[in-house]
Scaffold this motif. Structure first.
Motif, PDB file in Angstrom:
ATOM      1  N   GLY A 160     -12.258  20.800  32.025  1.00  0.00           N
ATOM      2  CA  GLY A 160     -12.506  19.933  33.187  1.00  0.00           C
ATOM      3  C   GLY A 160     -11.723  18.644  33.011  1.00  0.00           C
ATOM      4  O   GLY A 160     -11.484  18.206  31.885  1.00  0.00           O
ATOM      5  N   LYS A 161     -11.291  18.070  34.130  1.00  0.00           N
ATOM      6  CA  LYS A 161     -10.543  16.805  34.049  1.00  0.00           C
ATOM      7  C   LYS A 161     -11.257  15.747  34.880  1.00  0.00           C
ATOM      8  O   LYS A 161     -11.602  15.985  36.045  1.00  0.00           O
ATOM      9  N   THR A 162     -11.434  14.591  34.294  1.00  0.00           N
ATOM     10  CA  THR A 162     -12.075  13.493  35.011  1.00  0.00           C
ATOM     11  C   THR A 162     -11.759  12.187  34.307  1.00  0.00           C
ATOM     12  O   THR A 162     -10.994  12.162  33.343  1.00  0.00           O
ATOM     13  N   ASN A 163     -12.339  11.110  34.809  1.00  0.00           N
ATOM     14  CA  ASN A 163     -12.296   9.839  34.080  1.00  0.00           C
ATOM     15  C   ASN A 163     -13.627   9.161  34.383  1.00  0.00           C
ATOM     16  O   ASN A 163     -14.030   9.061  35.550  1.00  0.00           O
ATOM     17  N   LYS A 205      -3.391   5.738  25.534  1.00  0.00           N
ATOM     18  CA  LYS A 205      -4.410   6.751  25.281  1.00  0.00           C
ATOM     19  C   LYS A 205      -4.467   7.142  23.799  1.00  0.00           C
ATOM     20  O   LYS A 205      -3.420   7.379  23.190  1.00  0.00           O
ATOM     21  N   GLY A 206      -5.664   7.204  23.277  1.00  0.00           N
ATOM     22  CA  GLY A 206      -5.843   7.626  21.887  1.00  0.00           C
ATOM     23  C   GLY A 206      -5.851   6.473  20.894  1.00  0.00           C
ATOM     24  O   GLY A 206      -6.369   6.607  19.788  1.00  0.00           O
ATOM     25  N   ASP A 207      -5.275   5.313  21.285  1.00  0.00           N
ATOM     26  CA  ASP A 207      -5.344   4.139  20.396  1.00  0.00           C
ATOM     27  C   ASP A 207      -6.790   3.671  20.308  1.00  0.00           C
ATOM     28  O   ASP A 207      -7.586   3.945  21.197  1.00  0.00           O
ATOM     29  N   ARG A 208      -7.092   2.912  19.241  1.00  0.00           N
ATOM     30  CA  ARG A 208      -8.423   2.318  19.141  1.00  0.00           C
ATOM     31  C   ARG A 208      -8.344   0.819  19.355  1.00  0.00           C
ATOM     32  O   ARG A 208      -7.414   0.170  18.872  1.00  0.00           O
ATOM     33  N   ARG A 213     -10.492   3.465  31.109  1.00  0.00           N
ATOM     34  CA  ARG A 213      -9.564   3.734  32.220  1.00  0.00           C
ATOM     35  C   ARG A 213      -8.285   4.379  31.702  1.00  0.00           C
ATOM     36  O   ARG A 213      -7.689   5.236  32.331  1.00  0.00           O
ATOM     37  N   LEU A 214      -7.850   3.924  30.518  1.00  0.00           N
ATOM     38  CA  LEU A 214      -6.576   4.374  29.948  1.00  0.00           C
ATOM     39  C   LEU A 214      -6.736   5.451  28.881  1.00  0.00           C
ATOM     40  O   LEU A 214      -5.753   5.933  28.333  1.00  0.00           O
ATOM     41  N   GLY A 215      -7.985   5.769  28.544  1.00  0.00           N
ATOM     42  CA  GLY A 215      -8.187   6.728  27.464  1.00  0.00           C
ATOM     43  C   GLY A 215      -8.065   6.098  26.090  1.00  0.00           C
ATOM     44  O   GLY A 215      -7.946   6.787  25.073  1.00  0.00           O
ATOM     45  N   ILE A 216      -8.096   4.761  26.040  1.00  0.00           N
ATOM     46  CA  ILE A 216      -8.131   4.059  24.750  1.00  0.00           C
ATOM     47  C   ILE A 216      -9.557   4.191  24.226  1.00  0.00           C
ATOM     48  O   ILE A 216     -10.522   4.050  24.972  1.00  0.00           O
ATOM     49  N   ILE A 217      -9.689   4.484  22.941  1.00  0.00           N
ATOM     50  CA  ILE A 217     -11.012   4.689  22.355  1.00  0.00           C
ATOM     51  C   ILE A 217     -11.583   3.331  21.965  1.00  0.00           C
ATOM     52  O   ILE A 217     -11.035   2.660  21.097  1.00  0.00           O
ATOM     53  N   HIS A 218     -12.662   2.901  22.639  1.00  0.00           N
ATOM     54  CA  HIS A 218     -13.201   1.595  22.249  1.00  0.00           C
ATOM     55  C   HIS A 218     -14.190   1.731  21.106  1.00  0.00           C
ATOM     56  O   HIS A 218     -14.854   2.747  20.943  1.00  0.00           O
ATOM     57  N   SER A 219     -14.234   0.667  20.306  1.00  0.00           N
ATOM     58  CA  SER A 219     -15.189   0.612  19.211  1.00  0.00           C
ATOM     59  C   SER A 219     -15.828  -0.765  19.299  1.00  0.00           C
ATOM     60  O   SER A 219     -15.241  -1.763  18.896  1.00  0.00           O
ATOM     61  N   VAL A 220     -17.008  -0.806  19.915  1.00  0.00           N
ATOM     62  CA  VAL A 220     -17.667  -2.090  20.105  1.00  0.00           C
ATOM     63  C   VAL A 220     -18.418  -2.440  18.819  1.00  0.00           C
ATOM     64  O   VAL A 220     -19.088  -1.597  18.231  1.00  0.00           O
ATOM     65  N   VAL A 221     -18.275  -3.680  18.393  1.00  0.00           N
ATOM     66  CA  VAL A 221     -18.996  -4.157  17.216  1.00  0.00           C
ATOM     67  C   VAL A 221     -19.956  -5.248  17.686  1.00  0.00           C
ATOM     68  O   VAL A 221     -19.524  -6.211  18.330  1.00  0.00           O
ATOM     69  N   PHE A 222     -21.224  -5.077  17.409  1.00  0.00           N
ATOM     70  CA  PHE A 222     -22.258  -6.038  17.800  1.00  0.00           C
ATOM     71  C   PHE A 222     -21.844  -7.440  17.364  1.00  0.00           C
ATOM     72  O   PHE A 222     -21.476  -7.654  16.197  1.00  0.00           O
ATOM     73  N   ASN A 233      -9.086  14.817  29.650  1.00  0.00           N
ATOM     74  CA  ASN A 233      -9.649  16.127  29.391  1.00  0.00           C
ATOM     75  C   ASN A 233     -11.111  15.950  29.015  1.00  0.00           C
ATOM     76  O   ASN A 233     -11.474  14.935  28.437  1.00  0.00           O
ATOM     77  N   ALA A 234     -11.945  16.936  29.341  1.00  0.00           N
ATOM     78  CA  ALA A 234     -13.381  16.813  29.097  1.00  0.00           C
ATOM     79  C   ALA A 234     -13.689  16.342  27.685  1.00  0.00           C
ATOM     80  O   ALA A 234     -14.555  15.503  27.472  1.00  0.00           O
ATOM     81  N   GLU A 235     -12.964  16.874  26.713  1.00  0.00           N
ATOM     82  CA  GLU A 235     -13.278  16.554  25.322  1.00  0.00           C
ATOM     83  C   GLU A 235     -12.425  15.420  24.748  1.00  0.00           C
ATOM     84  O   GLU A 235     -12.445  15.186  23.545  1.00  0.00           O
ATOM     85  N   ASP A 236     -11.682  14.715  25.573  1.00  0.00           N
ATOM     86  CA  ASP A 236     -10.939  13.557  25.057  1.00  0.00           C
ATOM     87  C   ASP A 236     -11.937  12.482  24.624  1.00  0.00           C
ATOM     88  O   ASP A 236     -12.906  12.213  25.325  1.00  0.00           O
ATOM     89  N   PRO A 237     -11.663  11.837  23.481  1.00  0.00           N
ATOM     90  CA  PRO A 237     -12.588  10.815  22.982  1.00  0.00           C
ATOM     91  C   PRO A 237     -12.753   9.658  23.960  1.00  0.00           C
ATOM     92  O   PRO A 237     -11.794   9.234  24.601  1.00  0.00           O
ATOM     93  N   LEU A 238     -13.993   9.170  24.054  1.00  0.00           N
ATOM     94  CA  LEU A 238     -14.283   8.010  24.896  1.00  0.00           C
ATOM     95  C   LEU A 238     -14.490   6.774  24.024  1.00  0.00           C
ATOM     96  O   LEU A 238     -13.908   5.734  24.263  1.00  0.00           O
TER      97      LEU A 238
END
Ligand code: PRX
Length: 635
Positions: free
Chosen positions: A79-82, A137-140, A160-169, A259-264
Motif C-alpha cells: 500500500g502507498k500513502t503518507n 527520505k530515510g535520513d534521521r 512529509r518527506l519520509g525522514i525518520i524523526h527521533s524525538v527526544v524529551f 510504502n506501507a512499511e517505510d519507517p516513520l
C-alpha cells in the motif's frame, strides 16, 4: 513483587466494583456492542483491519493485509500513502481547512491557534526547508523541543518527506540526548532556544551545543529562536534559523509516496539492560491503528475538543497528541508547562475555558492534583467533559474514584489505556460503551488476543498474577529495534512465540485485565520508564563512585521513586554533600526525572556468582520483604 504492590493487589482482587457508563455516552459511541465486534475482529483480523484502513486515503491500495513471518510483520503490503496526507491534506480537501487543529496554551494563558490549512502550509514550508538543507527520505533527524505547534510541525515535516524523526524529551539532559542522536546517526537536530516551565525559561540550545560537540553525524542544527534574538546567525553555518527556514521556503511540498512499511519514526525507550532501545514504527500500520484506537476509545466525533496532557517526547504524545488526533481531524488543546503552575487548578481552568470533551492524562498527575483538595476542581465548570483517559501506570482505585467524582462528576467514562512505546497504540483498554472496573484496565482492543501465562507460556487460571502476553501481530507493533535486531527478537521469543511486554497482570472471569506493574527492573517514575542500568551508569560517572545499584521504591504520588546504593572509592568519606553531587551528576547526564531521591552508601552489593547485581535482594531488604531464593548469591 514488593510488599506495597502485593497489598494493592489484594485490595484490587477483593473489590470488583462495576460502574456503568451513562446512557447518553453509550448511545453516542461508535461501537456499542464490544463483544460482537471483538469476536468478528478476532475471527477475521485481516478483514477487520482492511475495513478500518479503507476509512483513510491511499495513493495505491495494498495487495495483502498482513504478511506474518514470526517475529516480523508487514501490514498493508505494498500500500502507498503518507500519514501527513491523511492528517492534513485529506481534511482540507474535505472542506475542513479552516477548522482549528491545535490550540496551544502556556502557563500564563498565552494562546495560539492554528487551522488545518495553516498547519499544512507550515509543514510544507518546513519540509521544503529541510529538503533545501539536503535532507531526504530515510535520513534521521532528532527533535529536541518543547510541547508546541513548532515541534508538531517538525515531526510532520519529517514525515512529509519520509525522514525518520527521533524525538527526544526536552527534559532529558546532555548524556541522554547524545546517546540518542549518536545511535540514530541523526544528520540534523531541530531544537528551540528554551522551554517554559513554572514561569521560567529552561534553556535547550546550550544543551544541544554541548551535546553535538564532537558528533560528526550532525550537519545542521535548526533553532526555533523563540525571542527572535538572532541566535543562529551568531553561531556559524551549522546553525539554521527555524522561522527563516519556513519563510524562505513557502510553497507546496507534495507528500513523499511512502510504502506501507517505510519507517516513520524511532523513539527511544528504556529496558533493564544496555542502552535505551530505538523502537522503530513504520507508516501504514501505525497510522491505521492509532487513528482507529483514538476514534473508538475516546469516541471522537468531528466536533470534539480533545486534550492529551502528555509531552510530544513520549509515545503518548506521538500517537495521541500528534498523529491520531490529526488523522481523526479533530481540534486538540496542547499545553507547555506543568499542572500546578501558576496554580493547581490550571488544567481545570483550561478544560472550562476551551470546553474540552475528552481529557487524557496519567495517574501520577491525578494523584498529585488530588492532594490539593476537591475544592480546586470544584471551582470550574467541567460539564463539557465526556471521556477521561488514563495512561502510563496502573491507576489505583482511590485515584480512579477521585478522577471519576471530582473531574468527571460521575457523568463521564474513564478509559484506562494500557500500552507501550513498542505497541504504538492502545492494547488493553476500557471503551466507553461497557462497564468500568476501577483499577482494572479493561479488555483487549479489537484484533488483539492476550493471555496471562507463566514463564513457559502456560495459561494461568483467572485472578492469578502472571506475565501478560499478546498472542498475535497487530498493525502498530514495533517493527524492530534500531540497530539492535536481537533485542527486537527477544520480545517475541522469551515466552513461547508470544509478544512479551514484560508486565505482570491478572484477568478476571469477565475478561477484565488488571495490570500490576513491570516484571523487569525498569523503574516507573511518574509513569516514565527509567532503566536501572542507565541511572547506575550515570552515578558511576561521579569521580568518587566505584559502583552503584538502583531500585524503585513505592511512592504515593509518582508510583515509584529511585533509590541508589553506592560504593565509594577507597578513602572517600560519605557525606550529604556527596549525595547532592551525585544527584547533580545524574541530573546533568540524564535529566531531572532520573535523579535518585535517596542515596545510601554501602560497602558491598549483592551479586550473583556471574557478577550481576541482584536488585531483587536490595529491594526486598529495603521494603522488609522475604528475600526469596538466594542460591545464586555470591556472598
Ligand atoms: O508497565 C506498563 C506501563 O507503562 C509501560 C510502558 O511504558 P512506555 O513505553 O513509556 O509507554 C507509556 C505510555 C503508553 C507498560 O509496560 N503502563 C502503561 N499504561 C498503563 C501501564 N500500566 C498500567 N496501566 C496502564 N494503563
Amino acid at each position: 513483587m514488593d510488599k506495597k504492590k502485593l497489598e494493592n493487589l489484594e485490595v484490587h482482587l477483593k473489590v470488583d466494583e462495576k460502574i456503568y457508563p451513562p446512557k447518553e455516552i453509550v448511545e453516542r459511541a461508535w461501537i456499542k456492542d464490544y463483544e460482537t465486534v471483538y469476536k468478528k475482529s478476532i475471527e477475521d483480523r485481516e478483514v477487520f483491519w482492511s475495513e478500518v484502513a479503507k476509512e483513510l486515503e491511499w495513493f495505491e491500495p495494498w495487495d495483502k493485509v498482513l504478511e506474518w513471518e514470526h517475529p516480523y510483520a508487514k501490514w498493508f503490503v505494498n500500500g502507498k500513502t503518507n500519514i501527513t496526507y491523511n492528517a492534513l491534506d485529506r481534511h482540507i480537501k474535505n472542506g475542513k481547512g479552516d477548522k482549528i487543529a491545535y490550540i496551544y496554551v502556556d502557563e500564563e494563558g498565552n494562546e495560539e491557534k492554528i487551522t488545518y490549512k495553516e498547519l499544512l502550509e507550515k509543514v510544507e514550508a518546513l519540509a521544503n526547508g529541510l529538503k533545501s538543507l539536503g535532507l531526504k527520505k530515510g535520513d534521521r533527524v532528532s527533535i529536541y523541543m518543547p510541547n508546541s505547534i513548532e515541534a508538531i510541525a517538525s515531526m510532520l515535516a519529517c514525515a512529509r518527506l519520509g525522514i525518520i524523526h527521533s524525538v527526544v524529551f526536552a527534559g532529558f539532559s546532555e548524556g541522554a540526548l547524545r546517546m540518542r542522536i549518536e545511535d540514530a546517526q541523526a544528520r540534523a537536530v531541530i531544537t528551540a532556544t528554551y522551554t517554559k516551565r513554572r514561569g521560567k525559561k529552561i534553556p535547550l540550545l546550550p544543551t544541544v551545543e554541548k551535546t553535538i560537540d564532537g558528533l560528526d553525524n550532525v550537519e545542521k542544527v535548526i533553532v526555533w529562536d523563540r525571542d527572535k534574538e538572532g541566535v543562529a546567525k551568531d553561531r556559524g553555518n551549522k546553525f539554521v534559523d527555524f522561522n527563516s527556514l519556513i519563510e524562505e521556503n513557502r510553497g507546496n511540498c507534495p507528500p513523499e509516496i511512502m510504502n506501507a512499511e517505510d519507517p516513520l519514526f524511532i523513539l527511544y525507550t528504556s529496558g533493564t539492560t544496555g542502552k535505551p532501545k530505538g523502537v522503530l514504527h513504520t507508516t501504514s500500520g501505525y497510522m491505521v491503528y492509532t487513528y482507529y484506537t483514538a476514534k473508538i476509545v475516546f469516541d471522537l466525533h468531528d466536533e470534539d475538543i480533545y486534550w492529551c496532557t502528555a509531552d510530544i517526547g513520549w509515545i503518548t504524545g506521538h500517537s495521541y497528541i500528534v498523529y491520531a488526533p490529526l488523522v481523526n481531524g479533530i481540534t486538540s488543546v496542547i499545553m507547555e508547562g506543568v499542572p500546578t503552575y501558576p496554580h493547581p487548578g490550571i488544567w481545570w481552568e483550561y478544560v472550562d475555558k476551551y470546553k474540552v470533551n475528552v481529557f487524557y492524562t496519567a495517574p501520577t498527575a491525578i494523584r498529585m492534583l488530588m492532594k490539593y483538595g476537591d475544592e480546586i476542581p470544584a471551582k470550574y465548570d467541567l460539564s463539557s467533559l465526556r471521556i477521561l483517559g488514563s495512561v502510563g501506570e496502573p491507576i489505583n482505585p482511590e485515584a480512579w474514584h477521585w478522577y471519576y467524582e471530582n473531574i468527571g462528576r460521575k457523568r463521564c467514562v474513564i478509559v484506562d489505556t494500557w500500552w507501550q512505546t513498542e505497541t504504538g497504540g492502545h492494547i488493553i483498554t476500557t471503551i466507553p460503551s461497557y462497564p468500568m472496573k476501577p483499577g482494572k484496565a479493561g479488555k483487549p482492543f479489537f484484533g488483539i488476543e492476550v493471555a496471562i501465562v507463566d514463564k513457559n507460556g502456560e495459561e494461568l487460571p483467572p485472578n492469578t498474577v502472571g506475565y501478560l502476553v499478546i498472542k498475535n501481530p497487530w498493525p502498530s507493533m514495533m517493527r524492530n529495534c534500531w540497530g539492535q535486531p536481537e533485542r527486537y527478537k527477544k520480545y517475541w521469543t522469551e515466552i513461547k512465540n508470544y509478544y512479551n511486554p514484560d508486565d505482570l497482570a491478572s484477568i478476571d472471569e469477565e475478561g477484565y485485565i488488571m495490570i500490576v506493574g513491570r516484571a523487569d527492573d525498569v523503574i516507573s517514575v511518574a509513569g516514565h520508564r527509567i532503566g536501572t542500568m542507565e541511572v547506575e551508569s550515570a552515578i558511576v560517572e561521579h569521580p568518587d563512585v566505584v559502583e552503584a545499584a538502583v531500585i524503585g521504591k513505592p511512592d504515593e504520588v509518582k508510583g515509584e521513586r529511585i533509590k541508589a546504593f553506592v560504593i565509594l572509592k577507597e578513602g572517600v568519606k560519605p557525606s550529604d554533600e556527596l549525595k547532592k553531587e551525585i544527584q547533580k551528576t545524574v541530573r546533568e547526564i540524564l535529566g531531572p526525572i532520573a535523579i535518585p531521591e535517596e542515596i545510601e552508601f554501602v560497602e558491598k552489593l549483592p551479586k550473583t556468582r556471574s557478577g550481576k547485581i541482584m536488585r531483587r535482594v536490595l529491594r526486598a531488604k529495603e521494603l522488609g520483604m522475604e528475600i526469596g531464593d538466594l542460591s545464586t548469591l555470591d556472598d
